[in-house]
Scaffold this motif. Structure first.
Motif, mmCIF file in Angstrom:
data_model
loop_
_atom_site.group_PDB
_atom_site.id
_atom_site.type_symbol
_atom_site.label_atom_id
_atom_site.label_comp_id
_atom_site.label_asym_id
_atom_site.label_seq_id
_atom_site.Cartn_x
_atom_site.Cartn_y
_atom_site.Cartn_z
ATOM 1 N N HIS A 778 0.826 -1.203 0.000
ATOM 2 C CA HIS A 778 0.000 0.000 0.000
ATOM 3 C C HIS A 778 0.860 1.253 0.000
ATOM 4 O O HIS A 778 2.000 1.268 0.469
ATOM 5 C CB HIS A 778 -0.912 0.028 1.237
ATOM 6 C CG HIS A 778 -1.798 -1.171 1.353
ATOM 7 N ND1 HIS A 778 -2.739 -1.482 0.403
ATOM 8 C CD2 HIS A 778 -1.872 -2.151 2.305
ATOM 9 C CE1 HIS A 778 -3.366 -2.596 0.763
ATOM 10 N NE2 HIS A 778 -2.850 -3.021 1.911
ATOM 11 N N ARG A 779 0.274 2.309 -0.509
ATOM 12 C CA ARG A 779 0.902 3.614 -0.447
ATOM 13 C C ARG A 779 0.705 4.229 0.930
ATOM 14 O O ARG A 779 -0.231 3.854 1.659
ATOM 15 C CB ARG A 779 0.310 4.554 -1.508
ATOM 16 C CG ARG A 779 0.875 4.339 -2.879
ATOM 17 C CD ARG A 779 0.467 5.430 -3.841
ATOM 18 N NE ARG A 779 -0.939 5.355 -4.213
ATOM 19 C CZ ARG A 779 -1.468 6.039 -5.226
ATOM 20 N NH1 ARG A 779 -0.699 6.842 -5.951
ATOM 21 N NH2 ARG A 779 -2.736 5.926 -5.520
ATOM 22 N N GLU A 780 1.537 5.168 1.276
ATOM 23 C CA GLU A 780 1.352 5.892 2.528
ATOM 24 C C GLU A 780 0.002 6.591 2.506
ATOM 25 O O GLU A 780 -0.413 7.137 1.483
ATOM 26 C CB GLU A 780 2.474 6.930 2.705
ATOM 27 C CG GLU A 780 3.842 6.319 2.976
ATOM 28 C CD GLU A 780 4.917 7.383 3.143
ATOM 29 O OE1 GLU A 780 4.545 8.586 3.186
ATOM 30 O OE2 GLU A 780 6.103 7.028 3.205
ATOM 31 N N GLY A 781 -0.673 6.565 3.643
ATOM 32 C CA GLY A 781 -1.984 7.193 3.741
ATOM 33 C C GLY A 781 -3.131 6.222 3.580
ATOM 34 O O GLY A 781 -4.268 6.535 3.943
ATOM 35 N N GLU A 782 -2.859 5.028 3.033
ATOM 36 C CA GLU A 782 -3.909 4.015 2.905
ATOM 37 C C GLU A 782 -4.072 3.297 4.241
ATOM 38 O O GLU A 782 -3.108 3.139 5.004
ATOM 39 C CB GLU A 782 -3.549 2.994 1.816
ATOM 40 C CG GLU A 782 -3.400 3.583 0.425
ATOM 41 C CD GLU A 782 -4.741 3.710 -0.299
ATOM 42 O OE1 GLU A 782 -5.780 3.743 0.377
ATOM 43 O OE2 GLU A 782 -4.719 3.793 -1.535
ATOM 44 N N ASP A 783 -5.309 2.859 4.526
ATOM 45 C CA ASP A 783 -5.592 2.132 5.759
ATOM 46 C C ASP A 783 -5.509 0.639 5.476
ATOM 47 O O ASP A 783 -6.385 0.072 4.820
ATOM 48 C CB ASP A 783 -6.975 2.509 6.288
ATOM 49 C CG ASP A 783 -7.188 2.067 7.729
ATOM 50 O OD1 ASP A 783 -6.678 0.990 8.105
ATOM 51 O OD2 ASP A 783 -7.858 2.803 8.487
ATOM 52 N N GLY A 784 -4.442 0.016 5.959
ATOM 53 C CA GLY A 784 -4.210 -1.395 5.665
ATOM 54 C C GLY A 784 -5.075 -2.349 6.453
ATOM 55 O O GLY A 784 -5.069 -3.544 6.184
#
Length: 937
Positions: A778-784
């Protein structure tokens, strides 16, 4: 040397086999531990509100396919809006009161209702309803439906009942609710009145009769006819109603004939129906003595055929010439039209049938018989007395109770009514402010409202909300005031509605209360009837949604087609009637029925039903969700094991596409995407197609067309990805330098594709898409934590190629090349496509389809990669053109020959550069350059 170890082979733990039945419960536990619903609301707090108000299912049975379809669609809606930037509270609810639960516990638990106090019996009903709330709740959660399962609304909860009382009070205060004595649908089996929404029609065989009513008084108008042989002939399909006959209705303007038969008798009937009726009576010939308009006969009297009384001749515009005799049997105790007509003429009401559907003493010798029992007896007696003109066995559509499935009767009883007539114009006007999906819903709703005059809201049952009315012991008038409603509401809020049955009226009313009609303090009695369950569910917008969630109206109501006469309508009527603020919903969506694979209704007796839990155990809940999104749910939804097997194949196409992407994204960092300016054009083509998919799916979600989402994603995965793009980029992914620009360009496209389709499809495949989400970078800022906690991607405009016309040309050319390769393979000229060299041949310099710009734009190696062959050249040669294989492009043909050069041991392409590198003599120049950069070399 083993060059296989230098290949960038796919690597992922994401399994090829889904194993959903085992995997989904584990995921559910994780979701519950995360409290995903609460986290979703927290994440979207402050964003625009989108509220789907849950239409409450009845809590009297296990999960069925209708439930599964309904809750799946609702979950698609809430998830799709949550993932597009909306605050989406969803509180599930249940409808708990009603006769089916009374009947079930009496039958299943062998309860003797009459030996129990009312509160005891109601408590047993409450426990039964709560049990099935729990059963259904567990099933809905197993489906992955996201909502506030810990705090559902129940129509039997004290807080709900307290608010519903206020709805009743508001409508009573406006004069819309009253007590009257008129015919209603009555179920003798369950001994209760029914509303129109509780009626279903079935085809029943019956004996229809034509009955002679002798002339008693002709008002001096027919002096030339022998009265002893003069009869009015009526027609009815319900023989048992004849004891209740008080009048015969004629149309005032239609022509009526005095018809003399060969037996000397004269019959009065509509002239338009004479020939048909006389033939049914066995008369081939007859004479019409005279004709008169129906109004001529008004006020005459006829003798009843078997009871000592007379029937008055009356006029009614509803009399038609479609069937019967034009002389309509009129029994005011058994029909709404009959009641209104007799009321207009001041004819006294008679109801010769009791609560159990048995004749009273008024019916004479038939007293004590049920309606079914009396039919053959009355028929035989009329034959014997000569009053039967004719009979005919037919099959007709007859109303039945939707719960017990027994035939119902029309019967006049004292009941509570909501006068829909009083505000139907306002209710219809409220429909104009609603978006109806499908669009014909507004016409259906308005038609049903306009056809309705009164809504019978009282029931003769114990398990229901008591009608909050008391009666003065002195004047006997009903009492329902702001003061009494406030007192009753406060009591129900505190103790529940059982208190109504446990306390005396004086304990319920405010201290010192006096009758507002006569001022008496002599005492009060309580109403014994309970409210129609549709009034319960119709009040949820106020008693649950507004009370518990603080907003009104809802964005969406979504239920089955039958709810135009049920929940949609009762909600609209209570909202407009009580509050006058329009409909309680801005949009109204309907779905069809669930049927078997052949389109037949599913029944246990037919053995064609499907149990959602069997689907969970065999295929997984995601397959059930995919089924709900696989066809147009506005029509009937077919379900069978064969359909689920087919859906499994579609599911695997999506899963395998995701697995391909995951395998080739091992080690990829999406925070370092290749910018559009550096990206390979083929990869930008893939993202451009992805952008089109995003736009199509967004529109489909807006239109609530989930099958359009499913089909679009499936076509993208199969046509754009598997059959085209993923096949072409395999060499780049496997054989190019791991961190090289060409490979990272493809990986960038793959990551954008995977990230996007996972989010796009997450409202439908809730489990699978979250499983993919857990496996991907995931990219930074995405909620994993969960895919649903993220917004869907907007189109990636910076990567978009815009017009893809030239790409359409190239794809057509590729189709032609593939056909030629297949033909060469069948002729044993080549084996795999990498053994081929392709010549694109034209017979003239400027063929109808000019490829010159494309030739200049792309290198020959690019074309070889595009066709997945080892070499490509472009040739203009009329002779070769005449021998070449055709393509979909006019003037462009293909010749397939053996590839030039040796086969590269690593990438399997044939190239003249194989052997050029002394250290790696079996590799092509490209592969040798890649291998030289590896640490081990």
């Amino acid at each position: 040397m083993d060059y296989n170890k230098t290949i960038n082979l796919p690597k992922t733990d994401f399994p090829m086999r889904a194993g959903l039945p085992k995997r989904e419960p584990e995921m559910l536990r994780r979701w519950q531990e995360q409290d995903v619903y609460k986290e979703l609301l927290k994440k979207n707090e402050g964003k625009p509100l989108f509220s789907l108000h849950d239409g409450p299912p009845f809590s009297n049975g296990a999960l069925h396919m209708g439930h599964a379809l309904n809750k799946s669609i609702k979950d698609f809606i809430t998830r799709s809006y949550a993932m597009r930037g909306y605050y989406t509270p969803y509180i599930p609810g249940w409808d708990n009161h009603g006769m089916p639960i009374e009947s079930a516990i009496i039958k299943e638990q062998k309860l003797n209702r009459k030996a129990m106090s009312v509160p005891e019996f109601r408590s047993a009903c409450h426990a039964y309803a709560q049990h099935y709330v729990d059963v259904q709740s567990e099933g809905f959660q197993r489906m992955g439906v996201i909502g506030d399962w810990e705090h559902p609304y129940l129509t039997m909860n004290p807080g709900f009942e307290a608010e519903e009382v206020k709805v009743f009070g508001a409508m009573y205060k406006k004069g819309y609710i009253y007590k009257g004595f008129k015919p209603v649908y009555w179920c003798p089996h369950d001994e209760t009145a029914l509303a129109e929404a509780e009626i279903e029609y079935q085809d029943d065989p019956c004996t229809t009769v034509y009955v002679k009513f002798p002339m008693h008084d002709d008002c001096g108008k027919l002096s030339g006819v022998d009265h002893s042989r003069l009869f009015f002939v009526i027609w009815t399909t319900t023989i048992w109603t004849l004891p209740g006959n008080l009048a015969i209705a004629l149309h005032p303007d239609e022509s009526y004939a005095l018809v003399k038969a060969s037996n000397g008798e004269v019959y009065i009937m509509a002239e338009a129906l004479t020939d048909k009726v006389m033939k049914l009576g066995g008369f081939d010939g007859y004479e019409i003595l005279e004709t008169h308009p129906g109004s001529f006969f008004e006020g005459m009297l006829a003798d009843h055929p078997f009871l000592p009384k007379t029937s008055r001749l009356v006029l009614a515009d509803y009399v038609t010439m479609d069937s019967g005799t034009g002389c309509v049997h009129t029994a005011p105790g058994f029909g709404a039209d009959d009641y209104q007509t007799c009321k207009r003429y001041g004819i006294e009401m008679v109801v010769p049938v009791d609560d159990q559907g048995r004749h009273t003493d008024y019916a004479g010798k038939y007293a004590g018989m049920s309606t079914d029992e009396s039919n053959p007896v009355i028929l035989a007696d009329m034959k014997e007395s000569g009053m039967l003109f004719a009979q005919e066995d037919i099959v007709h559509s007859y109303p039945h109770c939707w719960r017990c499935k027994h035939p119902i009767i029309f019967r006049a009883t004292p009941q509570w009514f909501c006068s829909v007539d009083s505000f139907k114009d306002e209710a219809c006007a409220a429909c104009d402010d609603v978006r109806w999906v499908p669009g014909w819903g507004i016409d259906r709703m308005k038609a049903m409202i306009r056809e309705r005059t009164d809504w019978c809201i009282s029931r003769q049952r114990r398990w229901g909300l008591p009608i909050p009315v008391v009666y003065c012991k002195d004047c006997g008038k009903p009492i329902c005031t702001d003061e009494t409603i406030a007192a009753i509401s406060a009591l129900f809020e505190k103790e529940g509605s059982n208190a109504w049955f446990a306390k005396e009226a004086e304990e319920i009313l405010p201290e010192g209360f006096t009758c507002p009609h006569c001022g008496s303090k002599a005492g009060f009695t309580k109403e014994e009837d309970t409210l129609d369950g549709w009034f319960d569910s119709g009040s949820t917008h106020f008693a649950a949604m507004k009370r518990d969630q603080g907003f009104w109206p809802a964005t969406v109501y979504m239920e089955g087609l039958d709810q135009y006469r049920g929940w949609f309508q009762s909600s609209l009527l209570t909202a407009v009637g009580a509050f006058g603020n329009g409909a309680p919903f801005k949009e109204c969506i309907t779905h069809g029925w669930t049927v078997d694979g052949e389109g037949k209704a599913m029944h246990k007796s037919l053995g064609n039903g499907m149990d959602p839990y069997e689907i969970f155990d065999k295929y997984g809940a995601d397959l059930l969700r995919l089924w709900a999104a696989s066809a147009d749910y506005h029509a009937d939804m077919r379900c069978s094991d064969g359909i689920f097997k087919q859906l499994s194949q579609n599911y695997l196409k999506f899963r395998n596409t995701a697995r391909y992407c995951l395998g080739n994204l091992d080690g990829f960092d999406p925070n370092g995407l290749v910018p559009a300016a550096e990206m390979e054009e083929l990869d930008r083509w893939a993202v451009t197609r992805l952008n089109a998919l995003i736009e199509k799916c967004f529109q489909a979600y807006d239109d609530y067309e989930f099958n359009a989402v499913t089909h679009a994603v499936n076509e993208f995965c199969v046509l754009d990805m598997s059959n085209f793009y993923l096949d072409i980029i395999k060499d780049r992914l496997y054989c190019e330098e791991a961190d090289g620009l060409k490979r990272r360009s493809a990986q960038t496209a793959l990551w954008l594709i995977l990230d996007t389709i996972t989010k796009l499809f997450a409202p439908i495949l809730a489990f699978t898409c979250d499983e993919i989400w857990q496996a991907m970078p995931h990219r930074e800022g995405e909620d994993g934590r969960n895919v649903v906690l993220n917004e869907m991607n907007q189109p990636f405009q910076e990567y978009d190629l815009g017009d893809l016309v030239s790409w359409g040309t190239m794809i057509q050319l590729r189709d032609g090349v593939n056909a030629a390769l297949e033909a060469a393979r069948n002729e044993k000229k080549i084996g795999k496509s990498l053994e081929a060299h392709v010549s694109i041949v034209t017979g003239e310099e400027k063929p109808p389809v000019d490829l010159s710009d494309l030739r200049e734009h792309f290198t020959q190696q690019w074309w070889a990669d595009f066709f997945i062959v080892s070499g490509v050249d472009f040739v203009t040669d009329p002779t070769l053109y005449s021998q070449a294989a055709g393509t979909p492009l006019n003037g462009v043909r293909v010749v397939v020959s053996q590839a030039k050069g040796e086969k590269c041991e690593r990438c399997w392409m044939h190239s003249p550069t194989v052997g050029a590198d002394a250290d790696h003599p079996t590799l092509c120049a490209r592969c040798a350059a890649v291998v030289r950069k590896l640490p081990q070399f």
